[in-house]
Design a protein around this motif. Structure first.
Motif, PDB file in Angstrom:
ATOM      1  N   GLY A 209       0.781  -1.227   0.000  1.00 35.97           N
ATOM      2  CA  GLY A 209       0.000   0.000   0.000  1.00 35.97           C
ATOM      3  C   GLY A 209       0.809   1.272   0.000  1.00 35.97           C
ATOM      4  N   ALA A 210       2.122   1.179   0.119  1.00 36.76           N
ATOM      5  CA  ALA A 210       2.952   2.385   0.110  1.00 36.76           C
ATOM      6  C   ALA A 210       2.992   2.968  -1.304  1.00 36.76           C
ATOM      7  N   VAL A 211       3.129   4.291  -1.385  1.00 34.37           N
ATOM      8  CA  VAL A 211       3.206   4.983  -2.672  1.00 34.37           C
ATOM      9  C   VAL A 211       4.436   5.883  -2.660  1.00 34.37           C
ATOM     10  N   LEU A 212       5.330   5.677  -3.626  1.00 27.86           N
ATOM     11  CA  LEU A 212       6.481   6.545  -3.835  1.00 27.86           C
ATOM     12  C   LEU A 212       6.289   7.157  -5.210  1.00 27.86           C
ATOM     13  N   THR A 213       6.022   8.465  -5.252  1.00 34.76           N
ATOM     14  CA  THR A 213       5.673   9.111  -6.511  1.00 34.76           C
ATOM     15  C   THR A 213       6.542  10.338  -6.751  1.00 34.76           C
ATOM     16  N   ALA A 214       7.184  10.334  -7.905  1.00 36.20           N
ATOM     17  CA  ALA A 214       8.045  11.439  -8.306  1.00 36.20           C
ATOM     18  C   ALA A 214       7.227  12.320  -9.248  1.00 36.20           C
ATOM     19  N   GLU A 215       6.472  13.234  -8.687  1.00 42.37           N
ATOM     20  CA  GLU A 215       5.583  14.073  -9.493  1.00 42.37           C
ATOM     21  C   GLU A 215       6.371  14.822 -10.558  1.00 42.37           C
ATOM     22  N   ASN A 216       7.322  15.634 -10.120  1.00 34.47           N
ATOM     23  CA  ASN A 216       8.220  16.313 -11.045  1.00 34.47           C
ATOM     24  C   ASN A 216       9.577  16.525 -10.392  1.00 34.47           C
ATOM     25  N   GLY A 217       9.848  15.731  -9.365  1.00 34.71           N
ATOM     26  CA  GLY A 217      11.115  15.736  -8.655  1.00 34.71           C
ATOM     27  C   GLY A 217      11.385  14.331  -8.149  1.00 34.71           C
ATOM     28  N   GLU A 218      12.641  14.017  -7.942  1.00 27.62           N
ATOM     29  CA  GLU A 218      13.048  12.657  -7.596  1.00 27.62           C
ATOM     30  C   GLU A 218      12.573  12.187  -6.227  1.00 27.62           C
ATOM     31  N   VAL A 219      12.520  10.861  -6.107  1.00 26.01           N
ATOM     32  CA  VAL A 219      12.411  10.176  -4.824  1.00 26.01           C
ATOM     33  C   VAL A 219      13.599   9.234  -4.761  1.00 26.01           C
ATOM     34  N   ARG A 220      14.388   9.324  -3.692  1.00 28.95           N
ATOM     35  CA  ARG A 220      15.513   8.413  -3.492  1.00 28.95           C
ATOM     36  C   ARG A 220      15.389   7.784  -2.115  1.00 28.95           C
ATOM     37  N   LEU A 221      15.458   6.460  -2.089  1.00 28.76           N
ATOM     38  CA  LEU A 221      15.379   5.706  -0.838  1.00 28.76           C
ATOM     39  C   LEU A 221      16.709   5.001  -0.643  1.00 28.76           C
ATOM     40  N   GLY A 222      17.341   5.221   0.506  1.00 27.39           N
ATOM     41  CA  GLY A 222      18.681   4.707   0.755  1.00 27.39           C
ATOM     42  C   GLY A 222      18.757   3.230   1.054  1.00 27.39           C
ATOM     43  N   GLU A 223      19.975   2.798   1.243  1.00 26.07           N
ATOM     44  CA  GLU A 223      20.275   1.398   1.521  1.00 26.07           C
ATOM     45  C   GLU A 223      19.644   0.957   2.837  1.00 26.07           C
TER      46      GLU A 223
ATOM     47  N   ASN B 231       1.122   1.716   3.568  1.00 21.87           N
ATOM     48  CA  ASN B 231       0.285   2.896   3.345  1.00 21.87           C
ATOM     49  C   ASN B 231       0.977   4.229   3.585  1.00 21.87           C
ATOM     50  N   ALA B 232       2.300   4.246   3.557  1.00 18.60           N
ATOM     51  CA  ALA B 232       3.033   5.514   3.654  1.00 18.60           C
ATOM     52  C   ALA B 232       3.082   6.164   2.271  1.00 18.60           C
ATOM     53  N   LEU B 233       3.261   7.485   2.252  1.00 20.79           N
ATOM     54  CA  LEU B 233       3.386   8.238   1.009  1.00 20.79           C
ATOM     55  C   LEU B 233       4.712   8.986   1.016  1.00 20.79           C
ATOM     56  N   VAL B 234       5.486   8.815  -0.066  1.00 18.98           N
ATOM     57  CA  VAL B 234       6.716   9.584  -0.262  1.00 18.98           C
ATOM     58  C   VAL B 234       6.578  10.269  -1.615  1.00 18.98           C
ATOM     59  N   ARG B 235       6.631  11.624  -1.622  1.00 22.05           N
ATOM     60  CA  ARG B 235       6.393  12.393  -2.841  1.00 22.05           C
ATOM     61  C   ARG B 235       7.579  13.308  -3.113  1.00 22.05           C
ATOM     62  N   GLY B 236       8.117  13.218  -4.360  1.00 21.28           N
ATOM     63  CA  GLY B 236       9.178  14.116  -4.794  1.00 21.28           C
ATOM     64  C   GLY B 236       8.594  15.294  -5.553  1.00 21.28           C
ATOM     65  N   ARG B 237       9.172  16.461  -5.361  1.00 16.40           N
ATOM     66  CA  ARG B 237       8.687  17.682  -6.002  1.00 16.40           C
ATOM     67  C   ARG B 237       9.851  18.354  -6.729  1.00 16.40           C
ATOM     68  N   ALA B 238       9.545  19.186  -7.711  1.00 16.85           N
ATOM     69  CA  ALA B 238      10.593  19.828  -8.516  1.00 16.85           C
ATOM     70  C   ALA B 238      11.587  20.595  -7.645  1.00 16.85           C
ATOM     71  N   ASP B 239      11.097  21.426  -6.782  1.00 19.81           N
ATOM     72  CA  ASP B 239      11.978  22.233  -5.939  1.00 19.81           C
ATOM     73  C   ASP B 239      12.454  21.491  -4.700  1.00 19.81           C
ATOM     74  N   HIS B 240      11.796  20.369  -4.403  1.00 20.84           N
ATOM     75  CA  HIS B 240      12.086  19.632  -3.175  1.00 20.84           C
ATOM     76  C   HIS B 240      11.978  18.132  -3.414  1.00 20.84           C
ATOM     77  N   PRO B 241      13.052  17.514  -3.910  1.00 19.16           N
ATOM     78  CA  PRO B 241      13.000  16.059  -4.063  1.00 19.16           C
ATOM     79  C   PRO B 241      12.862  15.402  -2.687  1.00 19.16           C
ATOM     80  N   ALA B 242      12.335  14.194  -2.661  1.00 28.15           N
ATOM     81  CA  ALA B 242      12.257  13.423  -1.418  1.00 28.15           C
ATOM     82  C   ALA B 242      13.507  12.562  -1.354  1.00 28.15           C
ATOM     83  N   LEU B 243      14.401  12.897  -0.439  1.00 22.18           N
ATOM     84  CA  LEU B 243      15.689  12.222  -0.324  1.00 22.18           C
ATOM     85  C   LEU B 243      15.762  11.545   1.036  1.00 22.18           C
TER      86      LEU B 243
END
Length: 197
Positions: A39-53, A60-72
């Motif tokens: 159920g988790a969603v990782l979505t790069a709308e217009n910016g990256e999402v990076r998940l580490g090692e 059901n968590a949400l991780v969203r990347g944005r142009a000015d603010h990627p999710a790192l």
């Protein structure tokens, strides 16, 4: 499920696990040994999402990347069930509990802990090793911690963080009808998403 968005596809190493009911959309890059649960969603709308090692995004968590603010999200991070990481930077060994929310431009310092239903506000920085108590709000750079009953004190700090400008790129006071028309158009970009085989 993996989706191509705006010509970008998720990158998932063999050592990672993505649950069948999880969604990765667009420029999402998973680290070695990372896990994305049901159920988790990782979505790069217009910016990256990076998940580490060895980092885990729970159910059901949400991780969203944005142009000015990627999710790192760095190494050895837990993103708890129903948590919301929106355009935030999460340094290594951070614990994000159930229902916690991190907003665009925020930074959770290494080894910090965001407890159940806590909030790290836009453009705020939680110092390394800080514990944000259950239901509390952190605002400012460096962040001050506020219990929910201290709204007036919180607002004095929060007002200057420019939530509408950071999240919606509009000045404070913009009518909700205008904001939502823009949001509808923005998310309409998903109409062209395609499943990745």
């Amino acid at each position: 499920m993996l989706y191509e968005h705006r010509g970008r596809r998720p990158v998932v190493p063999e050592s990672a696990y993505v649950a069948p009911s999880a969604v990765l959309c667009g420029a999402v890059v998973l680290g070695e040994g990372s896990r994305v649960l049901h159920g988790a969603v990782l979505t790069a709308e217009n910016g990256e999402v990076r998940l580490g090692e060895n980092s885990v995004v729970m159910e059901n968590a949400l991780v969203r990347g944005r142009a000015d603010h990627p999710a790192l999200i760095a190494d050895a991070v837990l993103v708890g069930p129903h948590a919301h990481v929106n355009g935030a930077t999460v340094e290594e060994e951070v614990f994000i509990a159930t229902g916690a929310a991190l907003f665009p431009g925020s930074v959770a310092g290494a080894g910090s802990e965001l407890r159940i239903h806590s909030v790290l506000h836009v453009n705020s920085r939680l110092e390394p090793g800080t514990v944000l108590p259950i239901g509390w709000i952190a605002a400012g750079d460096p962040a001050q911690l506020f219990s929910p009953d201290r709204h007036e004190e919180l607002w004095a700090v929060q007002r200057e963080l420019d939530f509408p400008g950071t999240v919606y790129r509009v000045p404070r006071g913009t009518p909700m009808r205008e904001i939502m028309a823009r949001q509808s158009q923005y998310y309409g970009a998903h109409l062209d998403d395609t499943p990745v085989d």
